[in-house]
Design a protein around this motif. Structure first.
Motif, mmCIF file in Angstrom:
data_model
loop_
_atom_site.group_PDB
_atom_site.id
_atom_site.type_symbol
_atom_site.label_atom_id
_atom_site.label_comp_id
_atom_site.label_asym_id
_atom_site.label_seq_id
_atom_site.Cartn_x
_atom_site.Cartn_y
_atom_site.Cartn_z
ATOM 1 N N ILE A 37 14.490 4.842 -3.921
ATOM 2 C CA ILE A 37 14.466 5.016 -5.380
ATOM 3 C C ILE A 37 13.977 3.745 -6.055
ATOM 4 N N GLU A 38 14.472 2.599 -5.605
ATOM 5 C CA GLU A 38 14.032 1.325 -6.179
ATOM 6 C C GLU A 38 12.526 1.136 -5.985
ATOM 7 N N ASN A 39 12.025 1.446 -4.804
ATOM 8 C CA ASN A 39 10.585 1.313 -4.535
ATOM 9 C C ASN A 39 9.763 2.241 -5.419
ATOM 10 N N GLU A 40 10.213 3.486 -5.536
ATOM 11 C CA GLU A 40 9.497 4.451 -6.373
ATOM 12 C C GLU A 40 9.534 4.032 -7.843
ATOM 13 N N ALA A 41 10.680 3.560 -8.290
ATOM 14 C CA ALA A 41 10.825 3.140 -9.682
ATOM 15 C C ALA A 41 9.949 1.927 -9.983
ATOM 16 N N THR A 42 9.905 0.982 -9.063
ATOM 17 C CA THR A 42 9.075 -0.209 -9.249
ATOM 18 C C THR A 42 7.602 0.177 -9.346
ATOM 19 N N ALA A 43 7.192 1.179 -8.578
ATOM 20 C CA ALA A 43 5.811 1.666 -8.609
ATOM 21 C C ALA A 43 5.579 2.621 -9.780
ATOM 22 N N ARG A 44 6.630 2.870 -10.560
ATOM 23 C CA ARG A 44 6.577 3.747 -11.744
ATOM 24 C C ARG A 44 6.231 5.189 -11.382
ATOM 25 N N ARG A 45 6.749 5.619 -10.235
ATOM 26 C CA ARG A 45 6.626 7.021 -9.832
ATOM 27 C C ARG A 45 7.931 7.737 -10.177
ATOM 28 N N PRO A 46 7.935 9.062 -10.257
ATOM 29 C CA PRO A 46 9.136 9.824 -10.645
ATOM 30 C C PRO A 46 10.332 9.567 -9.730
ATOM 31 N N ILE A 47 11.512 9.429 -10.356
ATOM 32 C CA ILE A 47 12.740 9.175 -9.593
ATOM 33 C C ILE A 47 13.878 10.122 -9.954
ATOM 34 N N TYR A 48 13.702 10.939 -10.969
ATOM 35 C CA TYR A 48 14.792 11.784 -11.468
ATOM 36 C C TYR A 48 15.443 12.595 -10.343
ATOM 37 N N ASP A 49 14.646 13.314 -9.570
ATOM 38 C CA ASP A 49 15.200 14.157 -8.503
ATOM 39 C C ASP A 49 15.881 13.328 -7.416
ATOM 40 N N LEU A 50 15.279 12.191 -7.064
ATOM 41 C CA LEU A 50 15.888 11.316 -6.048
ATOM 42 C C LEU A 50 17.224 10.752 -6.543
ATOM 43 N N LEU A 51 17.256 10.345 -7.815
ATOM 44 C CA LEU A 51 18.487 9.800 -8.390
ATOM 45 C C LEU A 51 19.566 10.881 -8.467
ATOM 46 N N SER A 52 19.167 12.106 -8.791
ATOM 47 C CA SER A 52 20.115 13.229 -8.808
ATOM 48 C C SER A 52 20.717 13.442 -7.425
ATOM 49 N N ARG A 53 19.867 13.343 -6.410
ATOM 50 C CA ARG A 53 20.341 13.516 -5.022
ATOM 51 C C ARG A 53 21.308 12.398 -4.636
ATOM 52 N N LEU A 54 20.990 11.169 -5.024
ATOM 53 C CA LEU A 54 21.850 10.035 -4.700
ATOM 54 C C LEU A 54 23.220 10.173 -5.355
ATOM 55 N N LEU A 55 23.233 10.551 -6.628
ATOM 56 C CA LEU A 55 24.489 10.620 -7.380
ATOM 57 C C LEU A 55 25.220 11.948 -7.218
ATOM 58 N N GLY A 56 24.536 12.949 -6.680
ATOM 59 C CA GLY A 56 25.162 14.254 -6.517
ATOM 60 C C GLY A 56 25.353 14.966 -7.850
ATOM 61 N N GLY A 57 24.501 14.662 -8.803
ATOM 62 C CA GLY A 57 24.590 15.297 -10.122
ATOM 63 C C GLY A 57 23.503 14.767 -11.021
ATOM 64 N N PRO A 59 21.672 12.484 -13.314
ATOM 65 C CA PRO A 59 21.782 11.045 -13.571
ATOM 66 C C PRO A 59 21.800 10.695 -15.058
ATOM 67 N N LEU A 60 21.485 11.659 -15.909
ATOM 68 C CA LEU A 60 21.443 11.390 -17.347
ATOM 69 C C LEU A 60 22.735 11.755 -18.047
ATOM 70 N N THR A 61 23.659 12.374 -17.321
ATOM 71 C CA THR A 61 24.943 12.726 -17.892
ATOM 72 C C THR A 61 25.903 11.564 -17.696
ATOM 73 N N GLU A 62 26.403 11.022 -18.781
ATOM 74 C CA GLU A 62 27.291 9.852 -18.730
ATOM 75 C C GLU A 62 28.480 10.103 -17.810
ATOM 76 N N THR A 63 29.051 11.290 -17.867
ATOM 77 C CA THR A 63 30.208 11.609 -17.038
ATOM 78 C C THR A 63 29.859 11.520 -15.566
ATOM 79 N N ASP A 64 28.708 12.060 -15.180
ATOM 80 C CA ASP A 64 28.301 12.004 -13.784
ATOM 81 C C ASP A 64 28.096 10.574 -13.335
#
Length: 118
Positions: A37-57, A59-64
């Motif tokens: 995720i860090e590598n993709e983010a640094t390259a400015r490629r999409p990370i939303y789905d990867l971050l969702s997978r990492l957090l199990g929910g 990533p934009l929901t404060e509660t999650d």
């Protein structure tokens, strides 16, 4: 980059120090996912789905995010400057930071580059 990706990048940058700390307690596959995720983010490629997978929910929901990450104690900070605001140096994310009064210019947690005054 669409709005959800910008917000996901902002959430990652905001929580990256805590994520890296937590990473020490995770299985290697999750730690590898965070590095990806860090590598993709640094390259400015999409990370939303990867971050969702990492957090199990979502990533934009404060509660999650707060239920999965460590957070600081309320009221324990040194305060923030009322008028100064800094943001992503290249405008890739929507993160906005108010620095500690008379403190150093904040940096991007992902790239280490100084944030830009808004």
């Amino acid at each position: 980059m669409d709005e959800a990706e910008q917000q996901a990048l902002a959430a990652l940058c905001e929580e990256l120090v805590n994520l890296r700390t937590e990473c020490a307690h995770w299985p290697e596959e999750k730690a590898a996912l965070l590095r990806m995720i860090e590598n993709e983010a640094t390259a400015r490629r999409p990370i939303y789905d990867l971050l969702s997978r990492l957090l199990g929910g979502d990533p934009l929901t404060e509660t999650d995010r707060s239920s999965r990450l460590t957070t600081g104690l309320v009221g324990a900070s040194g305060g923030t400057a009322g008028e100064e605001r800094f943001g992503c140096p290249d405008g890739a994310c929507s993160r906005s930071v108010r620095p500690v009064p008379a403190g150093p210019v904040p940096r991007c947690n992902l790239t280490g580059v100084r944030l830009r005054r808004r």
